[in-house]
Design a protein around this motif. Structure first.
Motif, mmCIF file in Angstrom:
data_model
loop_
_atom_site.group_PDB
_atom_site.id
_atom_site.type_symbol
_atom_site.label_atom_id
_atom_site.label_comp_id
_atom_site.label_asym_id
_atom_site.label_seq_id
_atom_site.Cartn_x
_atom_site.Cartn_y
_atom_site.Cartn_z
ATOM 1 N N GLU A 1 0.928 -1.183 0.201
ATOM 2 C CA GLU A 1 -0.022 -0.134 0.020
ATOM 3 C C GLU A 1 0.875 1.211 -0.038
ATOM 4 N N PHE B 1 -12.752 1.631 -2.343
ATOM 5 C CA PHE B 1 -11.953 0.625 -2.712
ATOM 6 C C PHE B 1 -11.561 -0.163 -1.534
ATOM 7 N N ARG B 2 -11.038 0.714 -0.342
ATOM 8 C CA ARG B 2 -10.496 -0.120 0.616
ATOM 9 C C ARG B 2 -11.296 -0.991 1.327
ATOM 10 N N TRP C 1 -12.106 -4.163 -1.054
ATOM 11 C CA TRP C 1 -10.723 -4.832 -1.091
ATOM 12 C C TRP C 1 -10.715 -5.735 0.197
ATOM 13 N N ARG D 1 -14.266 -9.498 -3.402
ATOM 14 C CA ARG D 1 -13.171 -10.514 -4.005
ATOM 15 C C ARG D 1 -13.668 -11.748 -4.640
ATOM 16 N N GLY E 1 -12.883 -4.890 -12.281
ATOM 17 C CA GLY E 1 -13.009 -4.447 -11.180
ATOM 18 C C GLY E 1 -13.432 -3.265 -10.393
ATOM 19 N N MET F 1 -4.640 0.963 -6.862
ATOM 20 C CA MET F 1 -6.086 0.456 -7.126
ATOM 21 C C MET F 1 -5.932 -0.558 -8.447
ATOM 22 N N GLU G 1 -3.434 -3.389 -8.011
ATOM 23 C CA GLU G 1 -4.136 -4.752 -7.153
ATOM 24 C C GLU G 1 -5.117 -5.230 -8.108
ATOM 25 N N PHE G 2 -5.840 -4.484 -9.070
ATOM 26 C CA PHE G 2 -6.642 -5.341 -9.620
ATOM 27 C C PHE G 2 -5.944 -6.018 -10.952
#
Length: 403
Positions: free
Chosen positions: A21, A51-52, A55, A61, A112, A219, A222-223
């Protein structure tokens, strides 16, 4: 690499936060941040919070994982390039994002963010696109989830990527030509952000790469992390060492590279990001701010942004994602450039040795591998993982003119 060396490397990076992060205010070292007008600051804060929460939610997920499996076709294969490997004297493996539904890695992120938009109560997606693949992915995700989509695309890119323009419109998206500036990706991004200012209540801006104001760079990474995580498992099963010596991917903004690198960040694999010679933010850029984030951008002596130029529309961006700039500074990744002629040669060579037609963007990574293997920069017998980020159907008109 021996097991003890791998363990030593993991110990050295444990807790370092590399590719984790971002720090406070969305920073990767001195890069990143949120440089937007107040009219967009609240929208970015809402995206960050949403998003936080998403996720951290196993339900979100799980829904995304299922869509990636049944709609996108994940996991994508790891393909040994047998004939080309024999010619080059290295062991080359291709992570086949070209085999996803829609034909590139862009669908991972678009799905996502589309799911996130529905979670936020937004009914419309805004996107920018260069080569058209992110636009197609956004239009696809919108159609699947019952959302509206508006895609901004430079007029020049619309001409050279007319097939993808038709695909977007067939999928129900509105495609807005951008006639300002160079009429390419930078200008499409600027127009999309301006449009978002007046539509934040009902629209989500689906950024296509690891660029833009916080939280978008991490973000999107992460996707896209699914690429690297899948490849890590596949390499462990396929390679004697379990980990490739080099992990290589093309870089414009840098989302396919970031997603791939993230899967191997705790290994001794060497990361190589390959940029277009005419659009090399990480290789030739200077510190600046554009499109809401601080990073490395092509600039003149007065600090004005210089237009990028590449045979690949998806790499026609004058900067690089902030995390890539940070990885460069840390020495964790190196960034190199290849010419349009090298890209054309690599495209034809992969087609004729492996029966695979890569996107011109992806062929940048291959062009470097071919050059480095020929020069000895890649020692004989090296194992190389290359993310083939997209397929070349969209580039056939360009290839017909130039090959």
């Amino acid at each position: 690499m021996q097991t003890r060396d791998v363990l030593a490397w993991r110990a050295s990076v444990a807790g370092s936060g590399v590719m984790g992060e971002p720090a406070a205010r969305g920073r990767f070292g001195e890069y990143g941040g949120r440089y937007v007008p107040e009219s967009l600051a609240e929208a970015c804060r809402e995206v960050d919070e949403a998003f936080r929460g998403a996720w951290a939610d196993p339900g979100f997920r799980g829904a995304l994982t299922r869509l990636l499996a049944v709609h996108v076709g994940r996991p994508t294969p790891l393909t040994p390039a047998w004939r080309l490997s024999g010619e080059l004297g290295v062991q080359l493996y291709l992570k086949r994002e070209d085999l996803t539904h829609t034909g590139s890695h862009k669908i991972n992120n678009a799905l996502g963010q589309a799911l996130l938009a529905t979670r936020m109560g937004r009914r419309r997606l805004i996107a920018e696109t260069g080569a058209g693949m992110h636009g197609v992915a956004t239009a696809t995700a919108a159609a699947l989830l019952g959302l509206e989509a508006t895609v901004f695309m430079g007029e020049r890119d619309m001409e050279r990527q007319s097939l993808n323009v038709f695909r977007m419109r067939l999928l129900g998206a509105e495609v807005v030509p951008v006639t300002s500036g160079s009429r390419t990706l930078k200008d499409a991004t600027s127009e999309a952000m301006r449009h978002w200012v007046g539509t934040t209540d009902d629209s989500h801006y689906c950024v296509g790469s690891v660029v833009g104001p916080d939280p978008y760079p991490w973000m999107v990474r992460e996707f896209q992390r699914v690429i690297g995580e899948e490849a890590r498992v596949q390499c462990a099963a396929e390679l004697v060492t379990g980990v490739p010596d080099h992990v290589v991917a093309c870089v414009g903004g840098g989302s396919n590279a970031a997603g791939t690198f993230a899967g191997f960040v705790d290994t001794p694999a060497r990361f190589v990001g390959v940029e277009a010679a005419g659009g090399a933010g990480a290789s030739g850029g200077r510190l600046g701010v554009l499109h809401g984030f601080r990073s490395l951008f092509l600039q003149d002596d007065e600090g004005q942004i210089i237009e990028a130029d590449s045979i690949a529309a998806g790499l026609d961006y004058p900067g690089v994602g902030p995390e890539h700039a940070h990885l460069r500074d840390l020495g964790r990744a190196r960034y190199v450039t290849v010419t349009d002629d090298e890209v054309l040669g690599a495209t034809a060579r992969l087609a004729r040795t492996e029966g695979i037609l890569p996107a011109l963007e992806s062929a940048h990574a291959l062009a470097w591998v071919i050059r480095a293997a020929g020069s000895g920069e890649l020692p004989a017998g090296s194992t190389v993982l290359l993310t083939l980020s997209g397929r070349g159907d969209k580039d056939v008109s360009t290839l017909k003119e130039l090959l």
